[in-house]
Design a protein around this motif. Structure first.
Motif, short mmCIF file in Angstrom:
data_model
loop_
_atom_site.label_atom_id
_atom_site.label_comp_id
_atom_site.label_asym_id
_atom_site.label_seq_id
_atom_site.Cartn_x
_atom_site.Cartn_y
_atom_site.Cartn_z
N ARG A 1 0.82 -1.21 0.00
CA ARG A 1 0.00 0.00 0.00
C ARG A 1 0.86 1.27 0.00
N PHE B 1 -9.68 0.39 -1.39
CA PHE B 1 -10.58 0.24 -0.25
C PHE B 1 -12.02 -0.04 -0.68
N TYR C 1 -11.76 -3.68 -0.67
CA TYR C 1 -11.43 -4.09 0.70
C TYR C 1 -12.67 -4.05 1.59
N GLN D 1 -15.13 -7.61 3.77
CA GLN D 1 -14.87 -7.67 5.20
C GLN D 1 -15.83 -8.62 5.92
N SER E 1 -5.23 -14.99 0.25
CA SER E 1 -5.58 -13.58 0.07
C SER E 1 -4.33 -12.74 -0.21
N SER F 1 -3.18 -11.06 -3.93
CA SER F 1 -2.96 -9.62 -4.05
C SER F 1 -1.55 -9.33 -4.55
N GLN G 1 -7.38 -6.24 -5.84
CA GLN G 1 -6.47 -6.43 -4.70
C GLN G 1 -7.20 -6.23 -3.37
N GLY G 2 -8.03 -5.20 -3.31
CA GLY G 2 -8.79 -4.96 -2.09
C GLY G 2 -9.74 -6.10 -1.77
N GLU H 1 -7.57 -8.85 -0.24
CA GLU H 1 -6.99 -8.52 1.07
C GLU H 1 -8.06 -8.24 2.13
N GLY H 2 -9.30 -8.06 1.72
CA GLY H 2 -10.35 -7.77 2.69
C GLY H 2 -10.60 -8.89 3.68
N THR I 1 -8.16 -10.70 5.13
CA THR I 1 -6.98 -11.00 5.92
C THR I 1 -7.22 -10.87 7.42
N THR J 1 -12.71 0.59 7.17
CA THR J 1 -12.21 0.80 5.82
C THR J 1 -12.85 2.01 5.15
#
Length: 632
Positions: free
Chosen positions: A113, A146, A149, A153, A172, A176, A202-203, A206-207, A209, A468
């Motif tokens: 990031r 985001f 992301y 969630q 994840s 990414s 990517q978000g 990674e959301g 994680t 987020t």
């Protein structure tokens, strides 16, 4: 070649009996606490004194300590790599290996990031508008990560509950990282629209994680080690900024703006190879975990025969939405995310525009506050566990003290940053503020495991998802200010950040809790956890002295020794790691009722023809064939 052939023959002799399904794993007769699934297998087909020829799941005393003691321990089959390279880090317990690897994973995720800000500063340093993007496009690129992301969630919490959380976490980050390799090429296409799509993807990956990480600790973190294990893993978020800011600046300045993206993409792929080798869903599936650590974790969390995972239907949404402790976590997460993403996205710009730092200088100097915070976060976790473990403060008071203290001090120092006129003063205040915020991680960020361990991954997804929103709002709120007045806007920026933190401090201090919530208690059938009879696990036998050998002891801070052995000697009426009272406990004796006589477990070793040595009368002797327990 002869040496290699001999090694293969020996490995075939040792591991040749492995089958694709779960193997029955027998503890050697001379086992005294220590080597897990490899050394015990070297005994071949030796017969033991336990049922079926195996050895009882017990290394503390001659008596079994749970019904599972009468069964042989099931261990997973060794993978091909495990036959040649043991899945462990030397001198580190399995649960700390997982925490360390999670920390490195977060370092890579948050380092990625930082790459875009270094690339943009490199473009500005050359005297041009980066990629000829407008202010609107630049804001979209900053916030697009985001968007994705945010979406994953809450679903990430359910995904981590339904599937192995360790696999979700690893996939994840590697997904990414793989997409990160395509970002430099995507930036050259269609005026930034393609790179926006890549960053949204990517978000999305990674959301999950953070929810997945909480799903891992559901099976791996003993109650009194929650803070230290969770903060050790989460400290990677801040260590990632420490490394990411200067490294991205160096690579962008020395090679080109594309270099940080390629470097971090490769880092993520390499990390994933180590992750799938060393990390497992739960202790029972780890082929190299030591028996003492396996018993310690399972006893501290409580042994439930068939734990069920929460689903969308079984999650108590109505009660959750009425719970003020849940809102306290959500508000704290949003406030912390506002300041964190402010620094990740705009700290280098602040140093460059207001104090004239170069790109690489802004990266190195800007990493100093996060470096201090990285050391504070795990220390704060150990200190929080120490206060709880020794009864100095309740869990609720510990969470409020650490969270409100961290938020309040960071808000105060951000006011100094807002009105500072020198680079030295600004960096001193910024470093102190960010360092104090490290203590807050031992407040709100592990509070999910206190109030609802069963739904921790879902709560983490909910709170982190709303947090987020700060990452989406901050670029739109600040890009226009910075473009209009790059030098003088920072007083407004940091004053606003201080006010956000003070609001979060107040709300959390009023409504937070560290107690298990009534709606979060597990179903009645999962509360029926067997507890060993008092005195069944003792340490009076001199022959058992030193059984755990040099196995790693927990940090005690000068308090009475607290080890895995002492944890295993405690009553085990706990489910999902809850440290509070479990309602409807079927083993609890009602007030005023006569005590229920406890039946001792059958003996594991020794001469069963003399029942008196185990407290049995002749009429109480078990009905199984004693020949299986005679000395071979």
């Amino acid at each position: 070649m002869k040496g290699l052939t001999a090694f293969k023959e020996k490995a075939t002799g040792v591991f040749g009996g492995l089958k694709p399904n779960m193997e029955k794993f027998e503890i050697s007769q001379s086992y005294h606490g220590g080597h897990g699934g490899y050394e015990e297998m070297e005994g071949g087909d030796r017969e033991g004194r336990g049922p079926g020829g195996g050895h009882a799941y017990d290394d503390d005393d001659d008596r079994p300590d749970s019904p599972a003691s009468f069964e042989e321990i099931e261990r997973p089959p060794l993978r091909k790599i495990d036959k040649y390279c043991k899945a462990e880090c030397p001198c580190m317990p399995a649960r700390y290996t997982i925490a360390t690897m999670a920390c490195v994973g977060f370092m890579i995720a948050f380092g990625m990031r930082c790459n875009m800000s270094a690339a943009k500063l490199k473009g500005e340093h050359n005297g041009t508008v980066f990629m000829n993007w407008t202010v609107a496009v630049e804001s979209h690129v900053d916030s697009s990560f985001f968007w994705g992301y945010l979406v994953t969630q809450i679903p990430g919490g359910f995904i981590a509950s339904k599937f192995p959380a360790n696999k979700i976490f690893g996939l994840s980050i590697v997904s990414s990282a793989t997409l990160h390799l395509f970002v430099p090429f995507a930036m050259t296409l269609m005026h930034g629209h393609v790179v926006i799509c890549v960053r949204v993807l990517q978000g999305l990956f990674e959301g999950v994680t953070y929810p997945a990480c909480h799903g891992i600790w559901r099976f791996w973190a003993p109650p009194m080690e929650r803070s230290r294990l969770a903060t050790l893993a989460f400290s990677g978020s801040y260590a990632g900024v420490v490394v990411g800011l200067p490294l991205s600046g160096l690579l962008a300045d020395a090679v080109g703006y594309q270099a940080p993206f390629y470097a971090y993409g490769v880092f993520g792929i390499i990390w994933y190879m180590f992750w799938i080798w060393l990390c497992f869903e739960n202790p029972r599936k780890h082929p190299a975990i030591s028996i003492p650590e396996l018993k310690y974790i399972e006893k501290s969390l409580g042994e439930s025969a068939h734990p069920t995972m929460p689903s969308l239907k079984t999650t108590p949404w109505r009660e959750m939405m009425r719970s003020m402790p849940v809102y306290a976590i959500i508000v704290a997460n949003f406030c912390r995310s506002w300041n964190f993403y402010l620094l990740v996205l705009f700290q280098s710009s602040f140093l460059k525009h207001k104090f004239g730092f170069k790109v690489e200088e802004a990266g190195f100097v800007g990493s100093l506050p996060h470096l201090i915070m990285t050391t504070i976060v795990p220390f704060g976790g150990m200190l929080a566990d120490h206060l709880r473990k020794n009864g100095i403060l309740s869990t609720t008071n510990v969470r409020k003290l650490f969270n409100c203290g961290g938020f309040g001090m960071e808000g105060l120092f951000f006011l100094f940053v807002a009105h500072s006129s020198t680079a030295t003063g600004a960096m001193f205040a910024l470093t102190c503020g960010v360092a104090f915020s490290g203590f807050a991680i031992s407040g709100y960020n592990v509070n999910h495991l206190d109030i609802a361990p069963r739904y921790a991954s879902i709560l983490m997804g909910l709170s982190n998802g709303i947090g987020t929103l700060a990452g989406i709002i901050v670029p739109y709120a600040l890009d226009g200010l910075i473009q209009a007045n790059p030098t003088g806007c920072w007083t407004t920026v940091f004053t606003l950040a201080a006010c956000v933190h003070l609001v979060g401090c107040t709300f959390y201090g009023i409504f937070a809790s560290g107690e298990l919530q009534p709606w979060a208690e597990p179903p009645a059938e999962e509360q029926k956890v067997w507890a060993p009879p008092p005195g069944a696990i003792t340490n009076t036998d001199p022959s058992q002295a030193g059984m755990l050998g040099d196995y790693m002891k927990e940090t005690s801070f000068g308090a009475p020794e607290y080890t895995e052995q002492s944890q295993m000697q405690q009553s085990n009426a706990i489910s999902y790691g809850a440290t509070g009272h479990v309602a409807n406990n079927p083993f609890a004796v009602a007030s005023g009722a006569p005590p229920i006589a406890e039946e001792d477990a059958p003996p594991t070793y020794g001469d069963v023809t003399n029942p008196g040595q185990y407290g049995y009368t002749q009429g109480q002797m078990p009905s199984y064939d004693p020949q299986g327990y005679q000395q071979q």
